[in-house]
Design a protein around this motif. Sequence first.
Motif: not given
Length: 260
Positions: A66-75
């Motif tokens: 459930g850890a957050g995955i940064s929006w930077r990856y899809p960006a």
Amino acid sequence: MTLLIVALFGACVGSFTNVVVWRLPRQESVVVPGSHCPRCGHAIRWHDNLPVIGWLLLGGRCRDCGAGISWRYPAVELASALLWLSALSVQAGGGLSEPWRPWAGLVLVALLLPLVLIDIDHLWLPEPLCRWGMVLGLLFSAGAGWTVLGDHLVAAALALVLLEGLSGMAERILGQPALGLGDAKLAALGGAWLGAAGIAVAMALGTLVGAVVGSVGRVSGRLQPRQAFAFGPFIALGIWLVWLRGADWWWEQWQRLLGF
């Protein structure tokens, strides 16, 4: 269909770029182990690893912990896809013959993107990426003939020597380098792909944009006096713009802007 295929491959390369940007500064292998959550260590399932779509389906969180995955990856994946598409619109291509330009551009942008992101994160431009980028640029240039290869070889050498000399001179006068040595190596990479006129215009564009961004940062207080900031992204931007349109086109735009 061609545009869709290029965009999909670009997004996949963007996904790998995320791995390179995370692991290379930490001196980890970019191949082994496979993609995994940095918090819980669980391997990422293939369907969760689909560029952009996987992140959206997961709601930006690891399926296991459930850890957050940064929006930077899809960006980054989306940016890579768009850059790959832009490579198809090349009109200059550093003097390469027309059939080779788009494909060579895909290699160039796949090198520039991780360099930009690593420099933003760590103020560091990995020498191996710059070195291999320069070698690949010269190999593509060789395919265009001895004249182009000679121009690009001289441009790479001059860019490296001049920028290292400028940095050393600034260090003597100001007490700190004006540019990092990685910036000189990135400029040499640009020279190998663009030639002498191309890298000169690319550095002018990068310096202009960098000066504007730096000035805004100083005025807004985001940058403190004499605080270093990443210049590699601006050099890379200049390289890519000149690759797409050519040094002559950008020079004409500058003259038109000044009313000449």
